[in-house]
Every structure is written in structure tokens, then in C-alpha cells.
Design a protein around this motif. Structure first.
Motif, PDB file in Angstrom:
ATOM      1  N   VAL A 659      -9.397  72.212 -48.592  1.00 54.24           N
ATOM      2  CA  VAL A 659      -9.594  73.504 -47.941  1.00 54.24           C
ATOM      3  C   VAL A 659      -8.316  74.325 -48.077  1.00 54.24           C
ATOM      4  O   VAL A 659      -7.208  73.798 -47.927  1.00 54.24           O
ATOM      5  CB  VAL A 659      -9.914  73.303 -46.445  1.00 54.24           C
ATOM      6  N   LEU A 660      -8.458  75.624 -48.380  1.00 52.45           N
ATOM      7  CA  LEU A 660      -7.332  76.551 -48.290  1.00 52.45           C
ATOM      8  C   LEU A 660      -7.351  77.133 -46.881  1.00 52.45           C
ATOM      9  O   LEU A 660      -8.273  77.879 -46.519  1.00 52.45           O
ATOM     10  CB  LEU A 660      -7.452  77.669 -49.328  1.00 52.45           C
ATOM     11  N   LEU A 661      -6.357  76.777 -46.070  1.00 58.95           N
ATOM     12  CA  LEU A 661      -6.302  77.185 -44.664  1.00 58.95           C
ATOM     13  C   LEU A 661      -5.395  78.405 -44.541  1.00 58.95           C
ATOM     14  O   LEU A 661      -4.206  78.334 -44.855  1.00 58.95           O
ATOM     15  CB  LEU A 661      -5.771  76.033 -43.810  1.00 58.95           C
ATOM     16  N   VAL A 662      -5.922  79.537 -44.064  1.00 64.64           N
ATOM     17  CA  VAL A 662      -5.247  80.824 -44.126  1.00 64.64           C
ATOM     18  C   VAL A 662      -4.814  81.282 -42.738  1.00 64.64           C
ATOM     19  O   VAL A 662      -5.602  81.287 -41.791  1.00 64.64           O
ATOM     20  CB  VAL A 662      -6.172  81.883 -44.766  1.00 64.64           C
ATOM     21  N   ASP A 663      -3.530  81.713 -42.639  1.00 61.55           N
ATOM     22  CA  ASP A 663      -2.998  82.302 -41.408  1.00 61.55           C
ATOM     23  C   ASP A 663      -2.125  83.485 -41.793  1.00 61.55           C
ATOM     24  O   ASP A 663      -1.772  83.652 -42.974  1.00 61.55           O
ATOM     25  CB  ASP A 663      -2.197  81.260 -40.623  1.00 61.55           C
ATOM     26  N   ASP A 664      -1.720  84.289 -40.803  1.00 66.59           N
ATOM     27  CA  ASP A 664      -0.886  85.448 -41.128  1.00 66.59           C
ATOM     28  C   ASP A 664       0.580  85.058 -41.303  1.00 66.59           C
ATOM     29  O   ASP A 664       1.252  85.512 -42.219  1.00 66.59           O
ATOM     30  CB  ASP A 664      -1.041  86.563 -40.090  1.00 66.59           C
ATOM     31  N   GLN A 665       1.113  84.209 -40.412  1.00 63.53           N
ATOM     32  CA  GLN A 665       2.501  83.792 -40.552  1.00 63.53           C
ATOM     33  C   GLN A 665       2.699  82.395 -39.994  1.00 63.53           C
ATOM     34  O   GLN A 665       1.949  81.942 -39.140  1.00 63.53           O
ATOM     35  CB  GLN A 665       3.445  84.776 -39.858  1.00 63.53           C
TER      36      GLN A 665
END
Length: 696
Positions: A659-665
Motif C-alpha cells: 500500500v502507498l500510505l499518503v499523508d501531508d507531512q
């Protein structure tokens, strides 16, 4: 005695050296009068000559060894070498030579050591404080406090460990002479240090530096500043120092300049000691054109023929700036000092200001925990119980130690029961003084009158007059123009995207004490894989764009930043540290403050990568508190704060890849670590973290 002093000085500084009148006044007061003396004199004036000459004279008269409290290892090494030239045997005790302590202590006991240099941190090391310090205090012939402005919390570089000198002063024999020296103290700091010394003779001289030619160039962007430096570094005289405000800035600048064919090295507090020593030696021997350094090189580096100091970004205080530029022009007739300020400087100032002494309720909470423990607790054991980051907690404990409310012992810190008062008014006045210094630095950058006169005025020098040398007095000597080719090269360098997000591999210490059953190493099957972000918030290139996006109103990811996303993912797919398996789906971490930004980011990544957007991991209210605390408190707030919806768990189990786990920072990395753990426990084949920015 003056003739004797002159002969020692000639050994120290050469046959042409002559004592200045204030040098002799200080030496006579120390040796003949056993006085306490505060010398506020410019860099290069010869403050170290005062204490080495005084040491030689006192030792010849049967006095014990001189103890010099010195802030930086670079200064210690320089001074050990300088002492040897005058026939003075000097040794140093610091964190870098632990294996030599026993032998040095034996030399002191035998009387063969004339000077002992110690770092201020040693003064409150329990073993040193309890076993070594009392014997030193009883036998010391002269106590020297170098960079004495660090004693005062009004000073630009206050260090709590220096306040331990109060105890040492009380333990000295009544007639022991004491010398405090600094080049950067205004009237308020001078008065504060003199008061702490008690009945001190204050010798304050002119702070003009006739060898320094000062200028400032206002350029529109980090790319312009880097391009200017790349075109003009070869024109600057001799070798020198390029100061940056951040560790990332130092390494980024050094990499660019090396790419332009310059021999330079980075120097920061995060670099290995051996690397810093090698970089210092290369600059001292003129094997490199410049060190690109943070303020870790601010005090104590002694290279008399340093030809220039350039600042990429302005320090937050004119006094700190004066101290740093004072490295240049000590034994050459002319040295160039240039400031290249940036609009992002104020953001960096605000960050460092946020690390100041905590508010009263947080201090009381720490004292309550220690009182309730009934035993010593280490800083790491305290962290799960209080809402302070490690560095800020450590700073606060040192201040409380000096105030007597806690005591550092083997094993950590213990509560003393001594009543403690939060001096709210004083802290507010110090904060106001810091803000005034920042405003003064802004004025310096835009100044149209004499720069040296302005800096001397900030230091309350009473003899100010126009210098006749700076860009405002004599005219600018460097153009602010940069060629299109240089600007394109700098933009290309700063436009490079991609920094690694290292996975968390170990839980914080002491989680069981706050009811969280996570301890020791994180099992490999529960760890995220190495991740990527576009850049750091402190980067010269991407930092400004990322800060603007993340601190502005919530909205879709901009096209400019998304180009960086695509570039980062493309490099990640093919670089030397590329992922082992391409991601098979995208998951977004839920956000309460930027849902539109993250929603658009996840959707666009899924679209451009032709991947399924599997959904969002919702966050609980407690997770919002995690950004304000240390690692242990963050894990405590985040643990159980994210739940994997059944539909998402089913989707990740069905994927053929990670899984590519995406967050802002990413700040501490614990949000990524805990959400990744949840996905892995739900059946994900792997988790690749991705964020727009990392804060460190």
C-alpha cells in the motif's frame, strides 16, 4: 611583573607582541589583586592571552591549576595548542575524550597540569560534580569563564549549564581570582554577568573591527542567493565560513557548491565528530575554500586569517550576527562580511523561539511527576508522563536544577522539595527582548546607514562612529546580478525532489507506565517500509513552497507541488534506493485540518499511477494532540486513535503488492508507524509511506 607578563605573551603570540593596557590591567588585577574581572572585548583583541599569561604568572607563584569553562570542542582544541606555545600544559575533559578522564585526573592530582578546560555540561554531570569538582574548587588557582554571555538568559546564546557556575563560584577559596570573557554582551548582559560574579572589575573596550568590510545583498529567492554564491565564491578573499540557519540548508548548499567545482565541506551539530574535526582541519590548513556551517561553528573556532563570512539567511539577533562575523579578519587587514537575507528567515526564527522555557503549567506537571515518583527518573522515563519534547524537557530540567527544584543524580532527575516560582514576568521580558532583536535584524538587512555602527550600537558600544568601509559608507563592491545560467543551475539543484522517510523501529521507553502495552523493538512484520517525501520544511528549495501549502487554508494540492510529487515517485521507482515492489493501491490518512488537501493528493496520485484509491483511515480526536508532544506522548495519543474500516481491511488484503500510505507531512513519524502497523495487522503485504514534507 609586567616584564614577566610580556615575556610570556611573546612566547604565546610572537616576539612582536605587546600587551594592551586593558590586558595588563586585567592580568594585574587577577595576579596581584586576586580580583574578579569581566572582559568585554572584541573578537581578536586577545582575551585568551589574558588568561594564559595570568596562568603562567600565578603558577610561578605557587597557585593551583587554572580551570577554563569553555563551550565548544573547537575552542578547546585551539587553546590546548596555544597554551603549549607558552610552555603551559593544558588538558581538556569533555564528552569526546571519556577514555582519557582517569589519566587527566591523575595528572591534575600530581600537579603536572597547568590548565584544565571543561565544557559547561561537565559541571552538572553527577560523577564530575560530586567527585571531581569539589577537589578542583579547593585547588583552583584561576577560574576562567569563556563566552560568559552564556551565563545570562538575556544573552543571545543562554545555556542553562553555565548557571551551574554559581555553585562553583561559591565553592572557591575566597581569594581565588576569576576571569569572565566575551565579545558579545550589551549593557544588560554585562550587568547581569557582573552581578553573578560579584564585585567584578569590568573592562569594556571598543567593539569596532577595522578589518571587516560589511555588506548585505537582498536577492529575491533561495535560487538567486545560491546562484550568486556559486558565481562569486571564488572572488571572496582567502578561505571562510558560509553560515546557514538549518542543518538541511548547510548540506544543500555544500552539495551545490561542490557541484560547481568548489572544495567545501558541511559542518553541523548533526554531523559525526570525526567529520567535523576533519572539516575544521581542512579549513585551518586552507585545503578547502569554505565550511558551510550552522551556528554549531559559532563560538570558539580560531582561524586568524579567515578571509570572509557569508550568511545565507539572517540570524535572529544582531548580537549573534556580530559574534559569528567576528570569526573573520583577526590577522588579515581586510575581510569580507556579507549577509544574504531571505523571507523565510522569520519562519525559522519562530521555530527556534518555540523551544523556549515552557509555561508554568507544564513545569508544574513535571515537578508533580517527580514528586510522586519518590525516586529518580530519567528524561526518557519522564517523557511518557509529560507533554514536552525531549530537547525542551532536558532544557527545562537543567534550569530547574540550577534553581534547586530538582537535582541531577545517577539514573536521572530527582525532586528536592525546594519551593519553586515560575518567574513569568522575567520570561516575558526575555521573550520581548528576543522579539526586539529580531526586529533589529530586519532593520540591519535594510539599513542605509553604517552597518558596523549599527551593530556596535546594538551592543551598547559608547564609541560608535561610521566605519567608512561598509557598503553603505563606501559603496557596494559586489553586484547583486546573477547570470541566467547560474540561476538555472541553482533552480535545478533546489528543485530536486525526494527525501527518505526512515521507518520507526523501536517503541519509546516507558509506555507501560501510561497504560500502552508497546515496548522494545517493533516486529519487522509490523514495520513500515522506507518512505519518501518531496522535501523538508527547512530545505532552501522546497521548504518555502511546502510551508506555504501546509500552513495556508485547506484546498486542493497545487499543480506546482504535484509536479514534485510525480518527480519524487518516479525517482523512487528507479533510484538506487528504489522500492522492491511497486505499490498496488493508495490509502490516505484522515486529517481534521487538511481533508481537501489530502483527498485531492490521494486521488491525483491514484490517477497518475493508475492505482485504486482504496479509502481513508479515519483519525480520532485524540490524534490532534499528538503533534504537540514528545514521542512517548504521541504514541500514547495515537494508540487506538486510528481504526481500519472493515471494507479497507478487506481491500488491502486483496492487493498483490504494498500500500502507498499518503499523508501531508511527517514530524516524528509515529502517525505513519501506527497507521502502517494497523494496515499490516489487517493483512497488507507492505506499507510504503509517502508525504509532501518532513519537518526535520
Amino acid at each position: 611583573m609586567r616584564h614577566e607578563a610580556s615575556e610570556v605573551l611573546k612566547k604565546l603570540a610572537g616576539p612582536a607582541a605587546e600587551l594592551r593596557e586593558d590586558q595588563w590591567t586585567a592580568i594585574e588585577a587577577l595576579v596581584a589583586g586576586h580580583r574578579r574581572v569581566l572582559c568585554v572585548q572584541r573578537t581578536g583583541w586577545g582575551k585568551s592571552a589574558v588568561y594564559f599569561v595570568a596562568t603562567a604568572l600565578l603558577r610561578a607563584r605557587g597557585a593551583g591549576p587554572t580551570v577554563i569553562v569553555s563551550p565548544l570542542l573547537a575552542l578547546m582544541r585551539n587553546q590546548v595548542d596555544a597554551a603549549a606555545r607558552a610552555g603551559i600544559t593544558a588538558r581538556t575533559i569533555n564528552s569526546a575524550n571519556l577514555e582519557e578522564w582517569d589519566a587527566i585526573t591523575a595528572e591534575i592530582a600530581s600537579g603536572s597540569v597547568d590548565v584544565l578546560l571543561v565544557s559547561p555540561e561537565r559541571l552538572n554531570n553527577p560523577a564530575f560534580r560530586d567527585d571531581v569538582l569539589p577537589k578542583l574548587a579547593a585547588t583552583t588557582g584561576l577560574l576562567v569563564v569563556d563566552e560568559a554571555h552564556c551565563v545570562s538568559d538575556w544573552g543571545h546564546d543562554f545555556r542553562p549549564d553555565y548557571r551551574r557556575l554559581r555553585t562553583l563560584l561559591l565553592d572557591l577559596a575566597p581569594d581565588t581570582p576569576v576571569l569572565a570573557t566575551t565579545a558579545t554582551a550589551n549593557s544588560r548582559v554585562t550587568a547581569d554577568v557582573a552581578e553573578q560574579l560579584g564585585d567584578a572589575l569590568v573592562l569594556r573596550g571598543s567593539l569596532d573591527r577595522e578589518s571587516l568590510r560589511m555588506g548585505s545583498l537582498t536577492l529575491p529567492s533561495p535560487s538567486h542567493r545560491l546562484a550568486w554564491l556559486g558565481e562569486h565564491l571564488g572572488d571572496l578573499p582567502g578561505s571562510g565560513i558560509i553560515y546557514t540557519l538549518t542543518v538541511a540548508g548547510a548540506h544543500e548548499t555544500a552539495a551545490y557548491l561542490r557541484g560547481q567545482g568548489y572544495e567545501v565541506a558541511a559542518y553541523t551539530g548533526k554531523d559525526e565528530t570525526a567529520d567535523r574535526l576533519g572539516a575544521e582541519a581542512d579549513l585551518l590548513d586552507n585545503r578547502i575554500k569554505a565550511l558551510v556551517a550552522t551556528s554549531a561553528l559559532g563560538m570558539g573556532f580560531d582561524k586568524p586569517d579567515l578571509g570572509f563570512v557569508v550568511h545565507l539567511g539572517a540570524p535572529s539577533s544582531p548580537i549573534a550576527y556580530y559574534q559569528q562575523v567576528g570569526r573573520a579578519g583577526r590577522a588579515v587587514k581586510k575581510a569580507d562580511v556579507l549577509l544574504l537575507p531571505g523571507k523565510e528567515d522569520a519562519d525559522i526564527w519562530r521555530y527556534f523561539a518555540s523551544l523556549a522555557f515552557p509555561p508554568e503549567h507544564q513545569v508544574r506537571a513535571v515537578l508533580d511527576v517527580l514528586a510522586g515518583a519518590g525516586r529518580a527518573l530519567s528524561t526518557m522515563a519522564l517523557e511518557p508522563r509529560v507533554e514536552l519534547r525531549h530537547s525542551r524537557l532536558e532544557l527545562m530540567l537543567k534550569v530547574l536544577d540550577v534553581d534547586g527544584a530538582v537535582r541531577r543524580v545517577k539514573g536521572g532527575w530527582e525532586f528536592t522539595g525546594v519551593p519553586w516560582r515560575h518567574d513569568t514576568e522575567r520570561y516575558a521580558r526575555v521573550a520581548a527582548a528576543r522579539e526586539a532583536e529580531q526586529e533589529a535584524m530586519r532593520r540591519y538587512s535594510a539599513l542605509t546607514t553604517c552597518r558596523m555602527e549599527f551593530l556596535r550600537g546594538q551592543l551598547d558600544d559608547q564609541e560608535t562612529a561610521p566605519c567608512g568601509r561598509c557598503d553603505n559608507c563606501a559603496g557596494a563592491w559586489y553586484s547583486s546580478e546573477v547570470s541566467p545560467e547560474a540561476l538555472a543551475a541553482a533552480r535545478a539543484h533546489l528543485g530536486r525532489a525526494g527525501v527518505e522517510i526512515a521507518p520507526r523501529k523501536k517503541w519509546p521507553t516507558g509506555m507501560a507506565a501510561v497504560g500502552v502495552g508497546l515496548t522494545g523493538n517493533i516486529p519487522a512484520r509490523e514495520q513500515a517500509l522506507p518512505g519518501r517525501a518531496i522535501g523538508r520544511l527547512s530545505d532552501l528549495g522546497w521548504g518555502d513552497r511546502l510551508r506555504s501549502l501546509l500552513t495556508g487554508p485547506d484546498g486542493p494540492v497545487s499543480d506546482e507541488v504535484f509536479k514534485g510529487v510525480v518527480t519524487t515517485l518516479a525517482e523512487w521507482a528507479k533510484g538506487d534506493a528504489r522500492w522492491e515492489q511497486r505499490p498496488a493501491g493508495v490509502v490516505v490518512i484522515g486529517s481534521r485540518h487538511a481533508p481537501e488537501l489530502l483527498g485531492s493528493l490521494g486521488a491525483r496520485i491514484a490517477e497518475v499511477g493508475r492505482l485504486p484509491l482504496l479509502g481513508t483511515v479515519p483519525s480520532g480526536a485524540a490524534t490532534e494532540l499528538a503533534s504537540r508532544t514528545n514521542s512517548a506522548q504521541r504514541v500514547r495519543a495515537l494508540h487506538g486513535g486510528f481504526s481500519i474500516p472493515p471494507s479497507l481491511a478487506e481491500a488491502v488484503r486483496d492487493l498483490d503488492g504494498p500500500v502507498l500510505l499518503v499523508d501531508d507531512q511527517v514530524d516524528s513519524g509515529w502517525t505513519m508507524a501506527l497507521v502502517a502497523r494497523g494496515l499490516l495487522l489487517a493483512g497488507a503485504k507492505g506499507v510504503l509511506p509517502f508525504a509532501l514534507a518532513v519537518t526535520a
